[in-house]
Every structure is written in C-alpha cells, then in structure tokens.
Design an enzyme around this catalytic site. Structure first.
Site, mmCIF file in Angstrom:
data_model
loop_
_atom_site.group_PDB
_atom_site.id
_atom_site.type_symbol
_atom_site.label_atom_id
_atom_site.label_comp_id
_atom_site.label_asym_id
_atom_site.label_seq_id
_atom_site.Cartn_x
_atom_site.Cartn_y
_atom_site.Cartn_z
ATOM 1 C CG HIS A 19 -13.315 7.529 25.740
ATOM 2 N ND1 HIS A 19 -12.885 8.857 26.087
ATOM 3 C CD2 HIS A 19 -12.425 7.182 24.798
ATOM 4 C CE1 HIS A 19 -11.725 9.209 25.212
ATOM 5 N NE2 HIS A 19 -11.471 8.399 24.553
ATOM 6 C CG HIS A 42 -4.397 7.365 14.822
ATOM 7 N ND1 HIS A 42 -4.753 6.286 14.418
ATOM 8 C CD2 HIS A 42 -3.722 8.080 14.014
ATOM 9 C CE1 HIS A 42 -4.423 6.084 12.925
ATOM 10 N NE2 HIS A 42 -3.724 7.195 12.674
ATOM 11 C CB SER A 97 -8.910 5.389 24.024
ATOM 12 O OG SER A 97 -8.267 6.125 23.123
ATOM 13 C CD GLU A 115 -0.002 11.036 18.896
ATOM 14 O OE1 GLU A 115 0.308 11.721 17.935
ATOM 15 O OE2 GLU A 115 -1.105 10.153 18.937
ATOM 16 C CG ASP A 139 1.665 5.059 9.937
ATOM 17 O OD1 ASP A 139 1.008 5.849 9.783
ATOM 18 O OD2 ASP A 139 1.191 3.886 9.718
ATOM 19 N N GLY A 140 0.788 4.516 13.193
ATOM 20 C CA GLY A 140 -0.087 3.517 14.095
ATOM 21 C C GLY A 140 -0.546 2.319 12.997
ATOM 22 C CG ASP A 160 -9.790 7.884 18.230
ATOM 23 O OD1 ASP A 160 -10.336 8.408 17.076
ATOM 24 O OD2 ASP A 160 -9.383 8.106 19.187
#
Length: 263
Positions: A19, A42, A97, A115, A139-140, A160
């Site tokens: 971060h 994510h 984040s 997400e 799905d990211g 991430d």
C-alpha cells in the site's frame, strides 16, 4: 479464490509494503491534470476493522501497521490515505487498496474493481460509492484483459491475487506480458508473497525476461506466528513511476531494522 478473505491479514506488513508503494505511484500519477484509470483484479472488501474478530485472531495488524505507521511522515501519500479513511470510518479502520486508490484519486479518474467473493463484493459496494467507481463481480484477470487499454489511457493496474490457486505462478507472466502489449503506457504492479518454499522464483525469472526494465522489490520480515510460511513481500512493477524505486529503497531500511517477533 472464493475461500479467501483478507480481513484476517489486513494491515499486516505485506499490506504496508504494497500500500505504501501503491500510494507513492498514484501520488506521482496525479501530479498531472490529465485523468487516469485504476484497475484492480482482486479488490477484497476495501475497508477493514482492525478491532474485528478476524484481525484479532491473527494479530497481523498489530505487528504490521500498528508498528510501521511511524515510518511515514504526515505528508506521505500512504499517511494521507490512512488519515482520510480514519476520519470517515474511525481510528481502527484500515483501507484496502481500493480505498487507498479512491482516497488519492480525483473525480475525473476512473476506478474499475473486480471481486468474485459474494460477501466481499457486497462489502466493497458498500465501502465505495461514487460515480467514477465501477465494481465488477467478475474474474479480475478477465476484466483487466477486457478493459486494456482503458480510457483514460494513463493509469495503473494492481494485480494482487490470493495465490491460493497455485497455477497463478505459472500463468501470470504470460498474462501480464499480454496486458503489457495491449497497454504499453500503463503502470502494472504485481504483488506476491515470499514463502518459505519460494514458489515465486520461476515466476520472477519469467517476468524479468518479459520485462527487462521492470522494477523488482522485496522485503523480508519475521513470520507472523509459529509455522507461518510468509516471510516477506514482493512487488514487480512495469513502467514504474519516477521516484518509486527511491521510496522503496527507503522502505527497505525500515523493514531491515524490524526486531524479531516477540522481541
């Protein structure tokens, strides 16, 4: 991965590393008036309560942000994001984040957050309500691929994953290379854990072959508890913004001075 919930790990030392780097990168990008895009594959729930049962169970935040916050001056963008979120949500709130990004970005910037976990997705929608934020239960990796190159074209992608899907280590270099070809001006930031058996090592070899100018930065820290496999945190950044390498080098010295767990 639908079983993963970051509330157990929010505010740990890996979050501090990730971060702080994210905040520095976004702070630099927003110095120009031109709008930008922020994409996260994510996202998690975006906002965490460090007094919650999950955080208390692991104690990772107590070893993380509670200890490390003093490393950052009042003008550091990570500090600004923390203070802004706490002013709105209370002194024991911790921003994931997505909320760090929203805190530092402007109304003219676009945020796209993915997400899949149903409860985390619902919490994320509650935490970030703004016209310039799009939250996707998708799905990211697929979302990022469909959006790139985004509009606005300037911007940052944060990748991430939970790393519970072991095949991610093998597939991510090729996937990120594809994103890099589509969005050659984007800042691409990948976070990965340093585990005792080093499953990230072949992935890093492939990433460095695909992106010879990429910035690799790793920090190590004591395991959070007996038997815990994570012993550090890593970042691989494509097109790193000016000043990020120096900021991370300073952070390295802070991590190197950490006492052993329990001392």
């Amino acid at each position: 991965m639908l079983s993963y919930q970051h509330a157990y790990h929010a505010g740990n030392l890996a979050d501090v590393h990730k971060h702080a780097a994210l905040a520095v990168a976004l702070d630099y990008l927003t110095r120009k008036r031109k709008p930008l895009s922020y994409i996260e594959t994510h996202a998690g729930r975006g906002l965490y309560d460090l007094t919650g049962a999950e955080a208390q169970k692991t104690g990772e935040a107590a070893q993380g942000i509670a200890r490390a916050e003093a490393w950052f001056g009042p003008d550091h963008p990570y500090t600004r994001a923390l203070h802004g979120v706490r002013a709105a949500h209370g002194p024991q709130a911790y921003p994931g984040s997505p909320l760090i990004a929203q805190s530092l970005l402007r109304d003219t910037d676009r945020l796209h957050l993915a997400e899949l976990h149903p409860q985390e997705h619902a919490a994320l929608r509650d935490a970030l309500r703004a016209p310039n934020v799009s939250i996707h239960r998708q799905d990211g990796f697929a979302l990022a691929h469909s959006l790139c190159p985004p509009e606005p074209r300037r911007g940052l992608l944060l990748v991430d994953p939970s790393w519970e899907i072991k095949s991610d280590y093998a597939t991510l270099p090729k996937w990120l290379a594809g994103i890099g070809r589509k969005w050659n001006v984007g800042v691409l930031m990948l976070w990965y854990p340093l585990l005792t058996d080093a499953p990230h090592a072949p992935m890093l070899t492939a990433l460095q072959a695909a992106f010879p100018e990429g910035l690799r930065h790793e920090v190590r820290f004591p395991p959070a508890r007996d038997g815990h496999r994570m012993i550090g945190s890593g970042l691989f950044v494509v097109n790193p913004p000016w000043g990020l390498a120096d900021s991370l080098a300073d952070l390295s010295s802070r991590f190197a001075a950490l006492p052993a767990r329990g001392s």
